[in-house]
Design a protein around this motif. Structure first.
Motif, PDB file in Angstrom:
ATOM      1  N   ARG A  60      28.228 -12.857  -6.048  1.00 52.81           N
ATOM      2  CA  ARG A  60      27.186 -12.170  -6.817  1.00 52.81           C
ATOM      3  C   ARG A  60      26.607 -11.002  -6.038  1.00 52.81           C
ATOM      4  O   ARG A  60      26.826 -10.888  -4.828  1.00 52.81           O
ATOM      5  N   VAL A  95      19.876 -10.369 -10.308  1.00 51.34           N
ATOM      6  CA  VAL A  95      21.054 -11.178  -9.966  1.00 51.34           C
ATOM      7  C   VAL A  95      22.177 -10.937 -10.979  1.00 51.34           C
ATOM      8  O   VAL A  95      21.986 -11.124 -12.177  1.00 51.34           O
ATOM      9  N   VAL A  96      23.338 -10.514 -10.482  1.00 50.39           N
ATOM     10  CA  VAL A  96      24.531 -10.413 -11.336  1.00 50.39           C
ATOM     11  C   VAL A  96      25.648 -11.224 -10.676  1.00 50.39           C
ATOM     12  O   VAL A  96      26.036 -10.963  -9.532  1.00 50.39           O
ATOM     13  N   ASN A  97      26.146 -12.213 -11.407  1.00 47.66           N
ATOM     14  CA  ASN A  97      27.257 -13.037 -10.909  1.00 47.66           C
ATOM     15  C   ASN A  97      28.585 -12.380 -11.297  1.00 47.66           C
ATOM     16  O   ASN A  97      28.726 -11.924 -12.433  1.00 47.66           O
ATOM     17  N   TYR A 128      16.362 -19.001 -16.527  1.00 43.67           N
ATOM     18  CA  TYR A 128      17.279 -19.937 -15.860  1.00 43.67           C
ATOM     19  C   TYR A 128      16.632 -21.285 -15.559  1.00 43.67           C
ATOM     20  O   TYR A 128      17.241 -22.336 -15.704  1.00 43.67           O
ATOM     21  N   ASN A 135      19.306  -5.523 -12.893  1.00 47.92           N
ATOM     22  CA  ASN A 135      18.887  -6.930 -12.885  1.00 47.92           C
ATOM     23  C   ASN A 135      18.891  -7.420 -11.443  1.00 47.92           C
ATOM     24  O   ASN A 135      19.657  -6.912 -10.617  1.00 47.92           O
ATOM     25  N   ILE A 163      22.880  -9.158  -5.413  1.00 46.66           N
ATOM     26  CA  ILE A 163      21.429  -9.231  -5.568  1.00 46.66           C
ATOM     27  C   ILE A 163      20.884  -7.815  -5.417  1.00 46.66           C
ATOM     28  O   ILE A 163      21.238  -7.118  -4.462  1.00 46.66           O
ATOM     29  N   PRO A 175      19.620 -14.406 -14.732  1.00 47.27           N
ATOM     30  CA  PRO A 175      20.815 -13.744 -14.202  1.00 47.27           C
ATOM     31  C   PRO A 175      21.787 -13.386 -15.321  1.00 47.27           C
ATOM     32  O   PRO A 175      21.710 -13.956 -16.405  1.00 47.27           O
ATOM     33  N   ASN A 233      13.688 -15.829 -13.650  1.00 49.72           N
ATOM     34  CA  ASN A 233      15.095 -15.630 -13.279  1.00 49.72           C
ATOM     35  C   ASN A 233      15.981 -15.647 -14.524  1.00 49.72           C
ATOM     36  O   ASN A 233      16.108 -16.664 -15.196  1.00 49.72           O
TER      37      ASN A 233
END
Ligand code: FAD
Length: 384
Positions: free
Chosen positions: A297, A285-287, A200, A283, A299, A101, A99
């Motif tokens: 975010r 996960v993008v916050n 992460y 990607n 997903i 992000p 992970n």
């Protein structure tokens, strides 16, 4: 996990009865499925029920466009426990997903968790010493010695600039209140590294089941009777009569008809969309860390397994206040709720043939590995 059950009593009850099942397991999530597997392997007769139309609880994944979509939020398996890692490996093959992000602040992209890549992007610093000096300087300028709330805790960990761009608005969207009113402990474990490392989780083992979590849970439940679309609380007396012992993984307050009041949660709303393009954000996960973007975010599910499908599926996550009847996600473990939970737990201790387990039965946020560990421990206590 609280111990709400007298194991000796459970063993005695289950040896002496003529009911059709030894265990009625309420909830086909990870806790229920692991317990069911262990009980079946110990020769016990189990019935698993779930009010949802599918197994796997919150780790449920469904195929859309050939992609495993995480219906109740992104789930990344990570653990330091070799026992748990070996256990899940019996039911699924895991890939080596890591992970990493990223945060999007008004179009600027930052690596997460906070590490030398993030500090370099923010301040242009290149060495750990320079990064540490920047953080210390900003903490001193803010006059923080003993952080009293989340804002102060965040500034003392990463400085004011990163707090403003990457933490403040994201956290306020998540919890629906100002960071100055949130307790410091929420981010005390925020990973901050002075190395160029975008991984992460610090966990020793990490990955995603290559065929999805639902297939993994199905393998756990293989050979056990499962009835879906059955709400235990709607038909409690008849269902109780089927088994000697109930393993209950639903909300503890719902079990008692909310008679002392409802425990509070934060909820999440997911907007899932199929896009006619191969790669939307590059990607998993993008916050989104600015105040104006309403979701927290996005997903992109195919990136969990390196999917090469022609289309892609994304889910936008909106944090929401929880109301009874909605899906409870994150327990709000503040003083008021924890005190109420303790009262429910005292009631639970009077239920001599019911075991309360899992995240909802314990009103605690548990990662998957913790829930598996707790179910294995409970099975060992009860089954010997
Ligand atoms: P659940 O999966 O909730 O299962 C309980 C089941 O009981 C449900 O299926 C429910 O329908 C059923 N039930 C409840 N009441 C009744 C009733 N009255 N009758 C019949 N059935 C009933 N963990 C990680 O390790 N990594 C992650 O990346 C991660 N991401 C997460 C993201 C989100 C948004 C959330 C909320 C959690 C995340 N978790 C993650 C935690 C993970 O979801 C939990 O550890 C796990 O799902 C808990 O399993 P459980 O069996 O206790 O609960």
């Amino acid at each position: 996990m609280p111990h709400l059950w007298n194991a000796e009593h459970a063993r005695t009850v289950s040896r002496s009865s003529s009911r059709p099942y030894d265990y009625l397991i309420v909830g086909a999530g990870l806790y229920g499925a692991v317990f069911a597997r262990q009980a079946k392997d110990a020769g016990k007769r189990c019935l698993v029920i779930d009010r949802r139309p599918h197994i796997a609880g919150n780790v449920y994944t469904e195929k859309v466009e050939g992609i495993d979509v995480h219906r109740y939020g992104a789930h990344i398996f990570h653990t330091n426990s070799k026992q748990v890692w070996d256990y899940v490996g019996r039911f699924a093959e895991f890939n080596r997903f890591t992970n990493s992000p990223v945060a999007n602040y008004k179009g600027e992209i930052f690596d997460l968790p906070f590490n030398m890549n993030t500090f370099n992007r923010m301040w242009g610093v290149t060495t750990p010493e320079q990064a540490r000096a920047r953080i210390d300087e900003q903490r001193r300028a803010a006059g923080i010695t003993d952080p009293r709330n989340l804002e102060e805790q965040a500034i003392s960990l990463v400085g004011t600039d990163l707090y403003e761009k990457l933490i403040k608005h994201y956290t306020e969207k998540q919890w629906g209140r100002p960071c100055t009113e949130l307790p410091a402990f929420i981010i005390r474990r925020l990973p901050v590294r002075l190395t160029y490392d975008n991984n992460y989780f610090n966990a020793r083992y990490q990955g995603i089941p290559v065929d999805g979590y639902t297939a993994m849970v199905a393998a756990m439940l293989n050979g056990t009777e499962v009835r879906l679309g059955v709400d235990y609380l709607q038909d409690k007396a008849a269902l109780d009569a089927l088994a000697d012992v109930v393993i209950y993984t639903g909300p503890i307050d719902a079990y008692f008809g909310y008679r002392l009041g409802a425990l509070q949660y934060r909820s999440v709303r997911f907007e899932t969309e199929v896009l006619d393009q191969e790669n939307f954000q590059g990607n998993a996960v993008v916050n989104y860390t600015d105040a104006d973007t309403p979701y927290t975010r996005i997903i992109e599910h195919k990136h969990f397994t390196g999917g090469t499908q022609a289309r892609t599926v994304i889910s936008r996550e909106y944090s929401a206040e929880w109301k009874p009847g909605q899906e409870p996600y994150y327990p709000i473990n503040d003083e008021t709720n924890d005190a109420l939970y303790r009262q429910y737990r005292a009631l639970a201790e009077q239920e001599s043939t019911v075991v309360f387990g899992g995240r909802l039965g314990s009103y605690t946020y548990y990662d998957m590995d913790q829930v598996i560990e707790a179910a294995l421990q409970k099975a060992e206590d009860l089954l010997g």
